[in-house]
Design a protein around this motif. Structure first.
Motif, PDB file in Angstrom:
ATOM      1  N   ALA A   3     -11.495   0.711  -4.883  1.00 52.57           N
ATOM      2  CA  ALA A   3     -12.085   1.884  -5.537  1.00 52.57           C
ATOM      3  C   ALA A   3     -11.171   3.104  -5.499  1.00 52.57           C
ATOM      4  O   ALA A   3     -11.413   4.069  -6.208  1.00 52.57           O
ATOM      5  CB  ALA A   3     -13.431   2.222  -4.881  1.00 52.57           C
ATOM      6  N   ALA A   4     -10.127   3.059  -4.679  1.00 53.88           N
ATOM      7  CA  ALA A   4      -9.209   4.198  -4.587  1.00 53.88           C
ATOM      8  C   ALA A   4      -8.237   4.174  -5.754  1.00 53.88           C
ATOM      9  O   ALA A   4      -7.566   3.168  -6.010  1.00 53.88           O
ATOM     10  CB  ALA A   4      -8.446   4.149  -3.269  1.00 53.88           C
ATOM     11  N   SER A   5      -8.168   5.281  -6.463  1.00 49.63           N
ATOM     12  CA  SER A   5      -7.150   5.425  -7.504  1.00 49.63           C
ATOM     13  C   SER A   5      -5.833   5.837  -6.861  1.00 49.63           C
ATOM     14  O   SER A   5      -5.766   6.202  -5.685  1.00 49.63           O
ATOM     15  CB  SER A   5      -7.587   6.465  -8.536  1.00 49.63           C
ATOM     16  N   SER A   6      -4.755   5.777  -7.642  1.00 50.48           N
ATOM     17  CA  SER A   6      -3.434   6.153  -7.156  1.00 50.48           C
ATOM     18  C   SER A   6      -3.033   7.502  -7.736  1.00 50.48           C
ATOM     19  O   SER A   6      -3.449   7.862  -8.830  1.00 50.48           O
ATOM     20  CB  SER A   6      -2.410   5.086  -7.545  1.00 50.48           C
ATOM     21  N   ASN A  45      -7.112  10.765  -0.270  1.00 47.40           N
ATOM     22  CA  ASN A  45      -8.025   9.638  -0.453  1.00 47.40           C
ATOM     23  C   ASN A  45      -7.629   8.795  -1.664  1.00 47.40           C
ATOM     24  O   ASN A  45      -8.373   8.665  -2.631  1.00 47.40           O
ATOM     25  CB  ASN A  45      -9.473  10.136  -0.591  1.00 47.40           C
ATOM     26  N   VAL A  46      -6.435   8.220  -1.561  1.00 50.19           N
ATOM     27  CA  VAL A  46      -5.877   7.487  -2.690  1.00 50.19           C
ATOM     28  C   VAL A  46      -5.330   6.143  -2.222  1.00 50.19           C
ATOM     29  O   VAL A  46      -5.181   5.889  -1.029  1.00 50.19           O
ATOM     30  CB  VAL A  46      -4.766   8.312  -3.368  1.00 50.19           C
ATOM     31  N   ARG A  47      -4.988   5.307  -3.177  1.00 49.56           N
ATOM     32  CA  ARG A  47      -4.389   4.004  -2.886  1.00 49.56           C
ATOM     33  C   ARG A  47      -2.890   4.189  -2.604  1.00 49.56           C
ATOM     34  O   ARG A  47      -2.462   4.105  -1.470  1.00 49.56           O
ATOM     35  CB  ARG A  47      -4.630   3.062  -4.074  1.00 49.56           C
ATOM     36  N   PHE A  48      -2.090   4.431  -3.625  1.00 47.35           N
ATOM     37  CA  PHE A  48      -0.696   4.807  -3.469  1.00 47.35           C
ATOM     38  C   PHE A  48      -0.581   6.314  -3.666  1.00 47.35           C
ATOM     39  O   PHE A  48      -1.377   6.919  -4.384  1.00 47.35           O
ATOM     40  CB  PHE A  48       0.185   4.090  -4.490  1.00 47.35           C
TER      41      PHE A  48
END
Length: 518
Positions: free
Chosen positions: A165-168, A186-189
């Motif tokens: 669910a985490a965007s980059s 609070n992100v992916r990359f």
């Protein structure tokens, strides 16, 4: 000669001033604007996306113009085409808080995006992806002073949310682009780069679940960024090997068969986790470069605090230097302690012509052809060196064994906080130069000195973005080209800067130019 020099200055200045003389300002106001507005402050337009659809950019809105965004939701704009010098600026109006779900630049050259809050959570129907994308056909795009996040509060997230669910954050694929002073949370990359000549500086990437920074493009500069707090591990179902910074080469025969050239990593701070009780934590590889070759790299003044063996690791390095870095462990438990490592490429080809100097690290593993190892110290008693290592304040104590014991050869002129070296009888080891309280930082040139980015500064802040190794659409691969094993451009110069360059040229011609400390 003197007359010609000043004639050059005068003509250059006139041309530059003329280029910006007709710059206009426009306004977009989702709440109070009108489809029939004229873009003035009194009669603002209502929709940024409508301006794009109507072709206003390049016609009504020209090079050097600024579009001021007022508070409200501005959709998910995609800026396409155009080549603008000076750049078109899209910015938050003073005192306003514009929001967007995402922003993309496609075939767009010469743009600046400044001061927005950008998050898929702002959209009526949030979608996962790259929050800010600069595609490969774009160039000279600057993204600065923005707030970028998947959700404002991730405290309730479990492994599935962190992975799926985490965007980059920011994906820089276009040449000569800049990501500066953005807050990513609070992100992916975090910030991924495969475009050439990128400048990534003074960003805060806090709370991420994959890699904080990725740098695959030649001629990039990554400096004075803060990267901290990585979430979810392989035990949680995450296949990514998390790194504070990661790079790998891609050549004709795939990953690890090319070279990434002329990259600078300067003054960055990487912290695995600031809270020892952080839930869903993971062991972060610090600076992990496992599929070389890496040629012409400068790795200086970085701080790595991690719970892994890989503090700074290069598998296949040539004609490079690793100087004045500080690497420590978050605890006394395995995995770790972290090392500074230079070793052979995975195909067995030795690293060559690498200088490793003036570093403080809990371990070193250095091998290759003409790999210089001098003035490095293996740390065994952190309390003897640093002000407060338990809280990651790695400023040197006045009596630290690192003070005045370094080599001036290839030492950075400034430390991680912009303090000139040396401050005593010699250069200090590690990223920090001990100094008297009344000594302040100086401007380090490109991007300044980073200031608050040092370890021991405030530990509050913000994190991430998708990397490379994906398909032709730019979709990032889960783990790119890491292949890691546990075994062991700058921004377009503004008008005033160009005028300054012209004036400086003239003064140097007259023999009165001053040397800058860089």
């Amino acid at each position: 000669m003197q007359t010609r020099a000043f004639s050059f200055v005068a003509s250059t200045t006139i041309l530059l001033l003329a280029a910006s003389a007709h710059a206009a300002e426009f306004y977009v106001d989702p709440a109070n604007g009108s489809p029939d507005g004229d873009g003035s402050a009194a009669k603002p337009w209502q929709s940024l996306e409508q301006l794009i659809a109507d072709g206003a950019f390049g016609t009504t809105i020209k090079a050097g113009d600024t579009v001021w965004l007022r508070s409200g939701y501005h959709g998910a704009p995609v800026f396409k085409g155009g080549d603008y010098t000076p750049a078109i600026t899209i910015a938050a109006a003073p005192g306003e808080k514009p929001t967007a779900a995402s922003v993309a630049f496609k075939g767009a050259k010469g743009w600046t995006l400044r001061g927005l809050s950008i998050s898929p959570s702002h959209a009526p129907a949030p979608a996962v992806g790259d929050i800010v994308l600069i595609d490969p056909s774009s160039a000279r795009v600057t993204v600065e002073d923005n707030e970028i996040f998947s959700v404002a509060d991730s405290s309730s997230w479990g492994p599935d949310e962190w992975i799926n669910a985490a965007s980059s954050g920011i994906f820089v694929r276009g040449e000569g682009s800049v990501a500066r002073n953005n807050s990513l949370t609070n992100v992916r990359f975090g910030i991924s780069v495969d475009g050439k000549g990128a400048l990534v500086e003074k960003n805060r990437i806090v709370n991420f679940s994959a890699d904080g920074l990725r740098g695959l493009g030649d001629d990039g500069v990554f400096q004075y960024n803060l990267i901290k707090n990585v979430y979810v591990s392989q035990e949680d179902g995450d296949a990514n090997h998390d790194d504070g910074f990661q790079s790998w080469s891609v050549g004709a025969n795939g990953v690890g068969t090319g070279a990434v050239k002329n990259v600078t990593l300067r003054g960055n701070v990487f912290i695995n986790r600031e809270d020892p009780n952080q839930k869903l934590t993971n062991s972060m590889q610090g600076i992990g470069c496992f599929d070389g070759f890496f040629e012409g790299w400068v790795v200086e003044n970085n701080v790595v605090v991690t719970d892994h063996w890989h503090g700074i690791s290069f598998y296949g390095m040539r004609n490079s230097r690793i100087v004045n870095n500080t690497v420590i462990d978050v605890n006394d438990e395995s995995p770790g302690p972290p090392w500074i490592k230079v070793t052979a490429h995975k195909d067995g080809t030795a690293s060559q012509d690498v200088v490793v100097r003036n570093n403080l690290s809990t371990d070193f593993q250095l091998e290759g052809t003409n790999v210089t190892d001098d003035h490095n110290t293996k740390l065994t008693d952190l309390a003897a060196f640093f002000v407060a290592p338990a809280s990651f304040d790695l400023h040197l104590l006045p009596g630290s064994p690192a003070v005045d014991t370094g080599s001036p050869e290839m030492a950075p002129a400034l430390d991680i906080e912009g303090i000139p070296r040396p401050q005593g009888a010699g250069v200090d080891l590690g990223a920090y130069e001990w100094h008297e309280p009344d000594v302040g930082p100086v401007d380090g040139g490109i991007g300044g000195n980073g200031g608050e980015g040092g370890a021991g500064a405030s530990t509050t802040g913000t994190g991430g973005q998708g990397g490379s190794g994906g398909d032709e659409t730019g979709t990032p691969g889960a783990n790119g080209g890491c292949g890691c094993a546990i075994d062991e451009g700058r921004a377009p110069r503004p008008l005033w800067a160009l005028v300054g360059l012209a004036v400086g040229f003239a003064w140097r011609r007259r023999g009165r130019g001053k040397k800058r400390l860089v």
